[in-house]
Every structure is written in structure tokens, then in C-alpha cells.
Design a protein around this motif. Structure first.
Motif, mmCIF file in Angstrom:
data_model
loop_
_atom_site.group_PDB
_atom_site.id
_atom_site.type_symbol
_atom_site.label_atom_id
_atom_site.label_comp_id
_atom_site.label_asym_id
_atom_site.label_seq_id
_atom_site.Cartn_x
_atom_site.Cartn_y
_atom_site.Cartn_z
ATOM 1 N N LEU A 22 -25.426 26.585 -70.460
ATOM 2 C CA LEU A 22 -25.030 27.984 -70.606
ATOM 3 C C LEU A 22 -26.291 28.836 -70.754
ATOM 4 C CD1 LEU A 22 -22.128 27.525 -73.178
ATOM 5 C CD2 LEU A 22 -21.901 28.129 -70.761
ATOM 6 N N PHE A 23 -26.231 30.066 -70.270
ATOM 7 C CA PHE A 23 -27.347 30.976 -70.450
ATOM 8 C C PHE A 23 -27.368 31.408 -71.909
ATOM 9 C CE2 PHE A 23 -26.365 31.515 -65.912
ATOM 10 C CZ PHE A 23 -27.617 31.188 -65.383
ATOM 11 N N THR A 24 -28.439 31.069 -72.618
ATOM 12 C CA THR A 24 -28.497 31.302 -74.058
ATOM 13 C C THR A 24 -28.584 32.775 -74.424
ATOM 14 O OG1 THR A 24 -30.895 30.988 -74.037
ATOM 15 C CG2 THR A 24 -29.528 29.051 -74.522
ATOM 16 N N HIS A 25 -29.036 33.620 -73.505
ATOM 17 C CA HIS A 25 -29.167 35.052 -73.783
ATOM 18 C C HIS A 25 -27.896 35.834 -73.445
ATOM 19 C CE1 HIS A 25 -30.031 34.699 -69.538
ATOM 20 N NE2 HIS A 25 -29.883 36.009 -69.405
ATOM 21 N N LEU A 26 -26.844 35.118 -73.027
ATOM 22 C CA LEU A 26 -25.580 35.756 -72.674
ATOM 23 C C LEU A 26 -24.452 35.234 -73.557
ATOM 24 C CD1 LEU A 26 -25.738 35.527 -68.770
ATOM 25 C CD2 LEU A 26 -26.357 37.481 -70.212
ATOM 26 N N SER A 27 -23.499 36.086 -73.857
ATOM 27 C CA SER A 27 -22.322 35.668 -74.627
ATOM 28 C C SER A 27 -21.445 34.757 -73.771
ATOM 29 C CB SER A 27 -21.512 36.899 -75.053
ATOM 30 O OG SER A 27 -20.913 37.502 -73.917
ATOM 31 N N LEU A 32 -19.258 33.596 -68.294
ATOM 32 C CA LEU A 32 -18.137 33.404 -67.374
ATOM 33 C C LEU A 32 -18.079 34.468 -66.284
ATOM 34 C CD1 LEU A 32 -17.212 31.428 -69.628
ATOM 35 C CD2 LEU A 32 -14.904 32.190 -69.140
ATOM 36 N N MET A 33 -18.587 35.640 -66.554
ATOM 37 C CA MET A 33 -18.456 36.738 -65.598
ATOM 38 C C MET A 33 -19.505 36.724 -64.489
ATOM 39 S SD MET A 33 -17.219 39.895 -67.998
ATOM 40 C CE MET A 33 -17.359 41.035 -66.645
ATOM 41 N N ILE A 34 -20.530 35.915 -64.606
ATOM 42 C CA ILE A 34 -21.603 35.922 -63.613
ATOM 43 C C ILE A 34 -21.095 35.599 -62.211
ATOM 44 C CG2 ILE A 34 -23.711 34.749 -62.862
ATOM 45 C CD1 ILE A 34 -24.468 34.535 -65.810
ATOM 46 N N GLN A 46 -11.867 43.669 -63.511
ATOM 47 C CA GLN A 46 -10.980 42.582 -63.085
ATOM 48 C C GLN A 46 -11.553 41.227 -63.506
ATOM 49 O OE1 GLN A 46 -10.294 42.414 -58.866
ATOM 50 N NE2 GLN A 46 -9.105 40.533 -59.010
ATOM 51 N N ALA A 47 -12.873 41.060 -63.343
ATOM 52 C CA ALA A 47 -13.527 39.801 -63.735
ATOM 53 C C ALA A 47 -13.394 39.581 -65.238
ATOM 54 C CB ALA A 47 -14.991 39.815 -63.319
ATOM 55 N N GLU A 48 -13.513 40.646 -66.009
ATOM 56 C CA GLU A 48 -13.388 40.498 -67.461
ATOM 57 C C GLU A 48 -11.973 40.082 -67.850
ATOM 58 O OE1 GLU A 48 -14.055 42.852 -71.667
ATOM 59 O OE2 GLU A 48 -15.117 43.561 -69.870
ATOM 60 N N ASP A 49 -10.970 40.671 -67.214
ATOM 61 C CA ASP A 49 -9.584 40.278 -67.494
ATOM 62 C C ASP A 49 -9.369 38.803 -67.191
ATOM 63 O OD1 ASP A 49 -8.966 42.861 -68.240
ATOM 64 O OD2 ASP A 49 -7.988 43.369 -66.336
ATOM 65 N N THR A 50 -9.865 38.366 -66.049
ATOM 66 C CA THR A 50 -9.705 36.962 -65.637
ATOM 67 C C THR A 50 -10.436 36.026 -66.584
ATOM 68 O OG1 THR A 50 -9.498 37.636 -63.325
ATOM 69 C CG2 THR A 50 -10.071 35.326 -63.747
ATOM 70 N N THR A 51 -11.678 36.382 -66.937
ATOM 71 C CA THR A 51 -12.455 35.488 -67.792
ATOM 72 C C THR A 51 -11.903 35.448 -69.216
ATOM 73 O OG1 THR A 51 -14.110 37.214 -68.167
ATOM 74 C CG2 THR A 51 -14.560 35.629 -66.417
ATOM 75 N N ARG A 52 -11.368 36.554 -69.691
ATOM 76 C CA ARG A 52 -10.732 36.534 -71.017
ATOM 77 C C ARG A 52 -9.516 35.601 -71.010
ATOM 78 N NH1 ARG A 52 -12.545 39.733 -74.902
ATOM 79 N NH2 ARG A 52 -13.934 41.454 -74.371
ATOM 80 N N LEU A 60 -10.445 29.989 -76.902
ATOM 81 C CA LEU A 60 -11.730 30.568 -77.290
ATOM 82 C C LEU A 60 -11.716 32.099 -77.264
ATOM 83 C CD1 LEU A 60 -13.971 28.171 -75.209
ATOM 84 C CD2 LEU A 60 -13.927 28.306 -77.702
ATOM 85 N N GLU A 61 -10.530 32.708 -77.281
ATOM 86 C CA GLU A 61 -10.465 34.158 -77.170
ATOM 87 C C GLU A 61 -11.244 34.864 -78.275
ATOM 88 O OE1 GLU A 61 -8.005 31.836 -77.722
ATOM 89 O OE2 GLU A 61 -6.142 32.950 -77.885
ATOM 90 N N ASP A 62 -11.339 34.268 -79.451
ATOM 91 C CA ASP A 62 -12.081 34.879 -80.557
ATOM 92 C C ASP A 62 -13.585 34.685 -80.437
ATOM 93 O OD1 ASP A 62 -9.678 35.706 -81.654
ATOM 94 O OD2 ASP A 62 -9.515 33.961 -82.973
ATOM 95 N N GLU A 63 -14.000 33.889 -79.470
ATOM 96 C CA GLU A 63 -15.424 33.576 -79.308
ATOM 97 C C GLU A 63 -16.041 34.277 -78.098
ATOM 98 O OE1 GLU A 63 -16.590 32.059 -81.793
ATOM 99 O OE2 GLU A 63 -14.724 31.273 -82.596
ATOM 100 N N ALA A 64 -15.352 35.237 -77.510
ATOM 101 C CA ALA A 64 -15.822 35.889 -76.282
ATOM 102 C C ALA A 64 -17.220 36.480 -76.428
ATOM 103 C CB ALA A 64 -14.835 36.977 -75.846
ATOM 104 N N HIS A 65 -17.530 37.042 -77.582
ATOM 105 C CA HIS A 65 -18.820 37.705 -77.759
ATOM 106 C C HIS A 65 -19.844 36.831 -78.486
ATOM 107 C CE1 HIS A 65 -17.348 41.326 -75.959
ATOM 108 N NE2 HIS A 65 -16.260 41.242 -76.719
ATOM 109 N N ALA A 66 -19.500 35.570 -78.712
ATOM 110 C CA ALA A 66 -20.433 34.640 -79.351
ATOM 111 C C ALA A 66 -21.441 34.122 -78.328
ATOM 112 C CB ALA A 66 -19.668 33.468 -79.962
#
Length: 146
Positions: A22-27, A32-34, A46-52, A60-66
Motif C-alpha cells: 500500500l502507498f504509505t502516504h495515502l489513506s 483504492l481510488m488510484i 463515482q470512484a469514491e462511492d465505489t471504493t467506499r 473497513l468503512e470506519d478505516e477509510a481515512h486511516a
């Protein structure tokens, strides 16, 4: 195999390995959105909706910004699985995805893989979790003893 055939095979498959990569500098969400935004050119909203939704599938919905260093090993592995799913593969190769995990998180990762199989996704596993492999597989192959 032709270049076209190799390209088709590569675009129809995804891989998950022991190392999370995983890219360590990204949540988790950004990791997932890359592919959807940069490879497929999908609109960011649209990508954010799909990745969520994929994060929710991995519980992992509570970990999206981790960030990766804020996640346990099993959580990171489930982010990797969700990232592979963003490619909408026909087949996912899992190469020893549970080898570095503690027993509780092994179960969490195996549950996610089992749900993918139940949904009809073709999964190829390289694993030491033989009981699990036998439960979810149509076919199990084992190497001959050396």
C-alpha cells in the motif's frame, strides 16, 4: 500467447500478495481510488462511492481515512483485497495472504475471500490454510513431496 491475449489476461485478473504494498502516504480510501481514477478515468465522486462500498465489503468503512501504518495487518490485507476489486477482475490470485497474520485476523481475511467465492468470483489461492481451501474450492492442487 499474443500480446493482445496477454493484455486481456492481465486486465481480467488481480493479485494479492503477502506484502501489502500500500502507498504509505495515502489513506485506505486514496489507495483504492488510484486505479479507478487514473487508469479507468472514472469521475472522482463515482470512484469514491465505489471504493467506499468495497471498504464496507471488507468491514473497513470506519478505516477509510486511516493510513497503512494506522491499520493492523489483517486490516491492511483487506484494503489490498478491496484495491484488487477496484479493477473489477474476473479472477483474483491470492498468494499466501494470511501468512503474516495472527489467528484472529486470518479468520477475518478468509471470511472476505469466502464471501467473494460465494458471490461467484474466481479465486486462485496459494495457501497453507488447507481446510479453508478445501471448503471453498472446486479443485485443490497440492505439490508432490520432495
Amino acid at each position: 500467447m499474443t500480446m493482445r491475449g496477454a493484455s486481456r489476461c492481465a486486465s481480467a485478473s488481480a493479485s494479492c500478495f503477502q506484502q501489502y504494498n500500500l502507498f504509505t502516504h495515502l489513506s485506505a480510501l486514496q489507495n483504492l481510488m488510484i486505479a479507478p481514477t487514473r487508469v479507468f478515468g472514472i469521475d472522482r465522486a463515482q470512484a469514491e462511492d465505489t471504493t467506499r462500498a468495497l471498504l464496507a465489503k471488507g468491514r473497513l468503512e470506519d478505516e477509510a481515512h486511516a493510513y497503512p501504518d494506522e491499520l493492523f495487518g489483517g486490516q491492511q490485507q483487506r484494503v489490498v483485497i478491496a484495491r484488487a476489486l477496484t479493477m473489477q477482475p474476473e479472477v483474483i490470485l491470492f498468494d499466501e495472504v494470511t501468512s503474516a497474520l495472527d489467528p484472529q485476523t486470518v479468520g477475518e481475511v478468509l471470511n472476505v475471500i469466502g464471501e467473494l467465492v460465494d458471490e461467484g468470483l474466481t479465486c486462485v489461492l496459494v495457501t497453507h490454510e488447507m481446510r479453508f481451501a478445501e471448503e471453498i474450492s472446486d479443485r485443490v492442487c497440492t505439490p508432490k513431496a520432495a
